[in-house]
Design an enzyme around this catalytic site. Structure first.
Site, PDB file in Angstrom:
ATOM      1  N   GLU A  45       0.808  -1.209   0.000  1.00  0.00           N
ATOM      2  CA  GLU A  45       0.000   0.000   0.000  1.00  0.00           C
ATOM      3  C   GLU A  45       0.845   1.264   0.000  1.00  0.00           C
ATOM      4  OE1 GLU A  45      -2.174  -0.911   3.490  1.00  0.00           O
ATOM      5  OE2 GLU A  45      -0.604  -0.198   4.809  1.00  0.00           O
TER       6      GLU A  45
ATOM      7  N   CYS B 168       3.325   7.954   2.056  1.00  0.00           N
ATOM      8  CA  CYS B 168       3.957   6.885   2.830  1.00  0.00           C
ATOM      9  C   CYS B 168       4.082   5.678   1.901  1.00  0.00           C
ATOM     10  CB  CYS B 168       3.053   6.582   4.026  1.00  0.00           C
ATOM     11  SG  CYS B 168       3.609   5.233   5.040  1.00  0.00           S
TER      12      CYS B 168
ATOM     13  N   CYS C 118       7.072  -8.481   5.891  1.00  0.00           N
ATOM     14  CA  CYS C 118       8.342  -8.113   6.536  1.00  0.00           C
ATOM     15  C   CYS C 118       8.789  -9.279   7.395  1.00  0.00           C
ATOM     16  CB  CYS C 118       8.167  -6.866   7.389  1.00  0.00           C
ATOM     17  SG  CYS C 118       9.702  -6.328   8.192  1.00  0.00           S
TER      18      CYS C 118
ATOM     19  N   CYS D  60       8.093  -7.518  14.267  1.00  0.00           N
ATOM     20  CA  CYS D  60       7.854  -6.719  15.480  1.00  0.00           C
ATOM     21  C   CYS D  60       6.483  -7.115  16.028  1.00  0.00           C
ATOM     22  CB  CYS D  60       7.916  -5.226  15.160  1.00  0.00           C
ATOM     23  SG  CYS D  60       9.530  -4.750  14.508  1.00  0.00           S
TER      24      CYS D  60
ATOM     25  N   CYS E  56       3.072  -5.251  14.974  1.00  0.00           N
ATOM     26  CA  CYS E  56       2.956  -4.751  13.602  1.00  0.00           C
ATOM     27  C   CYS E  56       2.177  -5.729  12.718  1.00  0.00           C
ATOM     28  CB  CYS E  56       4.358  -4.517  13.035  1.00  0.00           C
ATOM     29  SG  CYS E  56       4.348  -4.076  11.294  1.00  0.00           S
TER      30      CYS E  56
ATOM     31  N   CYS F  29      -0.626   2.454   8.547  1.00  0.00           N
ATOM     32  CA  CYS F  29       0.237   1.610   7.717  1.00  0.00           C
ATOM     33  C   CYS F  29      -0.019   0.122   7.927  1.00  0.00           C
ATOM     34  CB  CYS F  29       1.700   1.920   8.020  1.00  0.00           C
ATOM     35  SG  CYS F  29       2.174   3.509   7.365  1.00  0.00           S
TER      36      CYS F  29
HETATM   37  N1  SAH Z   1       9.992  -1.190   8.886  1.00  0.00           N
HETATM   38  C1  SAH Z   1      10.171   0.183   9.129  1.00  0.00           C
HETATM   39  C2  SAH Z   1       9.160   1.071   8.443  1.00  0.00           C
HETATM   40  C3  SAH Z   1       7.731   0.626   8.390  1.00  0.00           C
HETATM   41  S1  SAH Z   1       6.822   0.628   9.872  1.00  0.00           S
HETATM   42  C4  SAH Z   1      10.200   0.455  10.615  1.00  0.00           C
HETATM   43  O1  SAH Z   1       9.863  -0.429  11.390  1.00  0.00           O
HETATM   44  O2  SAH Z   1      10.598   1.556  10.967  1.00  0.00           O
HETATM   45  C5  SAH Z   1       6.500   2.358  10.168  1.00  0.00           C
HETATM   46  C6  SAH Z   1       6.257   2.695  11.635  1.00  0.00           C
HETATM   47  O3  SAH Z   1       4.969   2.220  12.070  1.00  0.00           O
HETATM   48  C7  SAH Z   1       7.283   2.063  12.560  1.00  0.00           C
HETATM   49  O4  SAH Z   1       7.728   2.984  13.518  1.00  0.00           O
HETATM   50  C8  SAH Z   1       6.479   0.957  13.200  1.00  0.00           C
HETATM   51  O5  SAH Z   1       7.039   0.575  14.405  1.00  0.00           O
HETATM   52  C9  SAH Z   1       5.117   1.573  13.334  1.00  0.00           C
HETATM   53  N2  SAH Z   1       4.030   0.617  13.509  1.00  0.00           N
HETATM   54  C10 SAH Z   1       3.911  -0.613  12.970  1.00  0.00           C
HETATM   55  N3  SAH Z   1       2.750  -1.186  13.369  1.00  0.00           N
HETATM   56  C11 SAH Z   1       2.119  -0.299  14.147  1.00  0.00           C
HETATM   57  C12 SAH Z   1       0.866  -0.294  14.838  1.00  0.00           C
HETATM   58  N4  SAH Z   1       0.035  -1.334  14.785  1.00  0.00           N
HETATM   59  N5  SAH Z   1       0.543   0.790  15.556  1.00  0.00           N
HETATM   60  C13 SAH Z   1       1.360   1.856  15.592  1.00  0.00           C
HETATM   61  N6  SAH Z   1       2.542   1.920  14.965  1.00  0.00           N
HETATM   62  C14 SAH Z   1       2.923   0.851  14.255  1.00  0.00           C
HETATM   63 FE1  SF4 Z   2       8.823  -4.854   9.763  1.00  0.00          FE
HETATM   64 FE2  SF4 Z   2       6.639  -3.921  10.934  1.00  0.00          FE
HETATM   65 FE3  SF4 Z   2       8.886  -4.242  12.340  1.00  0.00          FE
HETATM   66 FE4  SF4 Z   2       8.739  -2.255  10.503  1.00  0.00          FE
HETATM   67  S1  SF4 Z   2       7.518  -2.439  12.371  1.00  0.00           S
HETATM   68  S2  SF4 Z   2      10.435  -3.725  10.835  1.00  0.00           S
HETATM   69  S3  SF4 Z   2       7.433  -3.272   8.953  1.00  0.00           S
HETATM   70  S4  SF4 Z   2       7.684  -5.886  11.385  1.00  0.00           S
END
Ligand code: SAH
Ligand code: SF4
Length: 384
Positions: free
Chosen positions: A102, A115, A122, A126, A129, A350
């Protein structure tokens, strides 16, 4: 919508859309053409949104014919587009692997931020996420990454109230530093005067901390950097951001310093992203450890209240807890913003629309409580 998407189909041809400026020059050299042809074609593709060589009227007829035979300008396919009532736009893009990724456009008074995604899924997993929950599927090619910007600019220009992308953040799906070469090529296009011409401050790479790639990033770009921190101690970060077990905070902070030192501009700061999870990392003791960790880092901190999604294990903190966390960092002298939720009705957070497209019953974002705006000298509510 579909009429604005390129029509070239031949997979054997070189796709010029994702070629960095240097690679474009190399391509034209390889077919016996001068460097200025690369400049002309870069401008046609990226500044005028042209995908057919026959329309590139300052090229000779023979060169246009030659390019039509050996090359193409092919953006990825758009599967879905929706504009929210607040002006937020979202594209679901199908990449070569067949996966959906997206791109989200967030308009604000004086700017419009796109964005973009760098990977389908990925691998870094995390714990909070939704992209991480999908696992890794594929890297986006540079044409697919820059294609999101190409499509967005072209499409936004055709809206009733035309808009433009002024900023790009790599905060969509995927970890950009795990797709280094393609991300760097696309960033070079974003920042090049013959392509999108965005300044170094207006292109931001966000990473969860792939330290070796971050250490080499400075050799390739001077774009802005965002670090997804989420915890001030290794013990907590190991649980939330598993890559921390491989590259703990001491190494991450050293790599951030290395990147910031390479910018030779003392006014630049790194953005620290901190997703707030109720009862997990939003308590005063957590703010204290973050303040200690960041005390010598020129930074601004962006708090992201957790966006819930079906099957997620965490809760979004109360507004009180969010503002308490913000205050305690502000009191330590940090500049701290809270990310405002935008485009709720199209799941603009996102990683979330792809999930809801795949299961249309999910309306997970619609009823989330919006944060009350709060502006003090050192604290405000922003989108990105
Ligand atoms: N992989 C990269 C960029 C994509 S994620 C990274 O981790 O930085 C972009 C941001 O959204 C990151 O800071 C991530 O930790 C945050 N994020 C992911 N899932 C989320 C969620 N469910 N609620 C709030 N922030 C989230
Ligand atoms: Fe990957 Fe989501 Fe962690 Fe960013 S926040 S590194 S997209 S698993």
């Amino acid at each position: 919508m579909h009429n604005i998407i390129a029509t070239c189909k031949n997979q054997e041809k070189t796709n010029l859309l994702g070629l960095s400026p240097t690679k474009m020059i190399d391509f034209f050299a390889s077919i016996g053409e001068k460097q200025f042809r690369a400049s002309q074609v870069l401008q046609w593709i990226h500044q005028r949104g042209i995908d057919c060589f026959s329309e590139m009227t300052n090229l000779s007829k023979s060169l246009r014919d030659k390019l039509t035979t050996i090359a193409m300008v092919q953006p990825p396919k758009v599967s879905y587009f929706k504009e929210s009532t607040d002006g937020t736009c979202k594209w679901i893009i199908q990449v070569t692997s067949g996966s959906l990724v997206e791109a989200v456009y967030i308009p604000e008074n004086d700017r419009g931020t796109l964005c973009v995604s760098s990977q389908a899924g990925c691998a870094l997993d995390c714990s909070f996420c939704s992209t991480g929950k999908q696992g890794f599927n594929s890297n986006l090619s540079s044409s697919e990454i820059i294609g999101s910007l190409w499509i967005a600019n072209k499409h936004l220009a055709q809206l009733k109230q035309p808009k433009k992308v002024t900023n790009v953040v790599f905060m969509g799906m995927g970890e950009p530093l795990m797709n280094f070469d393609n991300v760097v090529d696309s960033m070079q296009l974003m920042m090049h005067d013959l392509a999108y011409g965005l300044s170094k401050r207006k292109v931001t790479l966000s990473t969860s901390g792939v330290v070796p790639a971050l250490l080499k990033l400075a050799d390739y770009t001077n774009a802005s950097l965002a670090i997804s921190l989420h915890a001030g101690t290794d013990e907590l970060r190991n649980q939330l951001v598993p890559i921390n077990r491989k590259y703990p905070l001491k190494q991450l902070i050293a790599a951030v310093k290395h990147y910031m030192d390479s910018l030779s501009d003392s006014k630049r700061v790194v953005t620290i992203e901190y997703t707030l999870l109720a009862g997990i990392n939003d308590l005063p003791e957590h703010a204290k450890s973050v303040a200690k960790l960041l005390k010598n880092i020129p930074c601004k901190i962006n708090l992201i209240p957790f966006n819930q999604f079906p099957g997620s294990d965490y809760q979004r903190p109360s507004n009180n807890a969010i503002h308490r966390f913000q205050r305690s960092l502000v009191e330590q002298g940090f500049y701290v913003t809270i990310r405002k939720t935008r485009g709720d009705e199209i799941n603009a957070a996102c990683g979330q629309l792809v999930g809801s497209i795949e299961d249309k019953t999910k309306r997970n974002q619609r009823h989330l409580q919006k944060l009350a705006s709060k502006t003090t000298k050192n604290a405000e509510t922003i989108t990105f």
